[in-house]
Design a protein around this motif. Structure first.
Motif, mmCIF file in Angstrom:
data_model
loop_
_atom_site.group_PDB
_atom_site.id
_atom_site.type_symbol
_atom_site.label_atom_id
_atom_site.label_comp_id
_atom_site.label_asym_id
_atom_site.label_seq_id
_atom_site.Cartn_x
_atom_site.Cartn_y
_atom_site.Cartn_z
ATOM 1 N N HIS A 6 64.902 24.045 -30.268
ATOM 2 C CA HIS A 6 64.097 24.969 -29.461
ATOM 3 C C HIS A 6 63.811 24.421 -28.068
ATOM 4 C CE1 HIS A 6 61.031 22.234 -31.012
ATOM 5 N NE2 HIS A 6 60.290 22.609 -29.989
ATOM 6 N N ASP A 7 63.841 23.102 -27.878
ATOM 7 C CA ASP A 7 63.541 22.532 -26.568
ATOM 8 C C ASP A 7 64.787 22.067 -25.805
ATOM 9 O OD1 ASP A 7 64.099 20.430 -28.268
ATOM 10 O OD2 ASP A 7 62.390 19.212 -27.647
ATOM 11 N N SER A 8 65.966 22.413 -26.303
ATOM 12 C CA SER A 8 67.208 22.062 -25.610
ATOM 13 C C SER A 8 67.340 22.886 -24.340
ATOM 14 C CB SER A 8 68.424 22.339 -26.503
ATOM 15 O OG SER A 8 68.446 21.489 -27.606
ATOM 16 N N PRO A 9 67.968 22.315 -23.318
ATOM 17 C CA PRO A 9 68.207 23.126 -22.127
ATOM 18 C C PRO A 9 69.105 24.306 -22.467
ATOM 19 C CG PRO A 9 69.304 20.985 -21.958
ATOM 20 C CD PRO A 9 68.498 20.981 -23.226
ATOM 21 N N ALA A 10 68.918 25.375 -21.740
ATOM 22 C CA ALA A 10 69.723 26.576 -21.982
ATOM 23 C C ALA A 10 71.187 26.263 -21.687
ATOM 24 C CB ALA A 10 69.230 27.720 -21.116
ATOM 25 N N THR A 11 72.009 26.392 -22.687
ATOM 26 C CA THR A 11 73.442 26.197 -22.524
ATOM 27 C C THR A 11 74.142 27.378 -23.164
ATOM 28 O OG1 THR A 11 73.619 24.964 -24.583
ATOM 29 C CG2 THR A 11 73.279 23.678 -22.589
ATOM 30 N N GLY A 12 75.387 27.462 -22.950
ATOM 31 C CA GLY A 12 76.141 28.548 -23.551
ATOM 32 C C GLY A 12 77.582 28.148 -23.713
ATOM 33 N N PRO A 13 78.370 29.040 -24.241
ATOM 34 C CA PRO A 13 79.790 28.752 -24.418
ATOM 35 C C PRO A 13 80.443 28.382 -23.093
ATOM 36 C CG PRO A 13 79.175 30.724 -25.603
ATOM 37 C CD PRO A 13 77.993 30.343 -24.754
ATOM 38 N N LEU A 14 81.337 27.427 -23.149
ATOM 39 C CA LEU A 14 82.045 26.966 -21.964
ATOM 40 C C LEU A 14 83.409 27.644 -21.867
ATOM 41 C CD1 LEU A 14 81.278 23.157 -22.359
ATOM 42 C CD2 LEU A 14 80.149 24.783 -20.817
ATOM 43 N N PRO A 15 83.835 27.980 -20.667
ATOM 44 C CA PRO A 15 85.162 28.577 -20.494
ATOM 45 C C PRO A 15 86.238 27.640 -21.023
ATOM 46 C CG PRO A 15 83.905 28.669 -18.445
ATOM 47 C CD PRO A 15 83.129 27.812 -19.405
ATOM 48 N N GLY A 16 87.261 28.204 -21.648
ATOM 49 C CA GLY A 16 88.369 27.423 -22.150
ATOM 50 C C GLY A 16 88.119 26.766 -23.496
ATOM 51 N N HIS A 17 86.968 27.020 -24.106
ATOM 52 C CA HIS A 17 86.641 26.475 -25.421
ATOM 53 C C HIS A 17 86.666 27.601 -26.452
ATOM 54 C CE1 HIS A 17 85.046 22.441 -24.113
ATOM 55 N NE2 HIS A 17 85.209 23.083 -22.966
ATOM 56 N N THR A 18 86.871 27.247 -27.705
ATOM 57 C CA THR A 18 86.933 28.227 -28.785
ATOM 58 C C THR A 18 85.730 28.025 -29.697
ATOM 59 O OG1 THR A 18 89.338 28.139 -28.696
ATOM 60 C CG2 THR A 18 88.365 29.122 -30.675
#
Length: 73
Positions: A6-18
């Motif tokens: 819950h306290d992790s920085p906002a991240t998301g899927p990275l381009p070129g990754h599956t």
């Protein structure tokens, strides 16, 4: 995996990754990166250590392909 803390920085899927979405367990809705996994690893499934288990934190959750999602966990 994304969205595990819950306290992790906002991240998301990275381009070129599956990625695959986890379905059918305590980590539902979270994404697991499968970039570089072999076909055998994807179709075999994955055991995940999770703080959200039926018994206590540190439990295991098993994810495997299903009929509705045959291409991996």
């Amino acid at each position: 995996m994304y969205g595990t803390e819950h306290d992790s920085p906002a991240t998301g899927p990275l381009p070129g990754h599956t990625y695959r979405e986890l379905i059918g367990g305590p980590l539902d809705g979270q994404l697991i990166e499968i970039t570089g996994w072999t076909d055998e690893q994807i179709t075999t499934g994955a055991y995940m250590i999770t703080p959200h288990s039926a018994y206590r934190p540190g439990g295991r959750a098993s994810y495997a392909p299903t009929i509705s999602h045959p291409d991996g966990p």
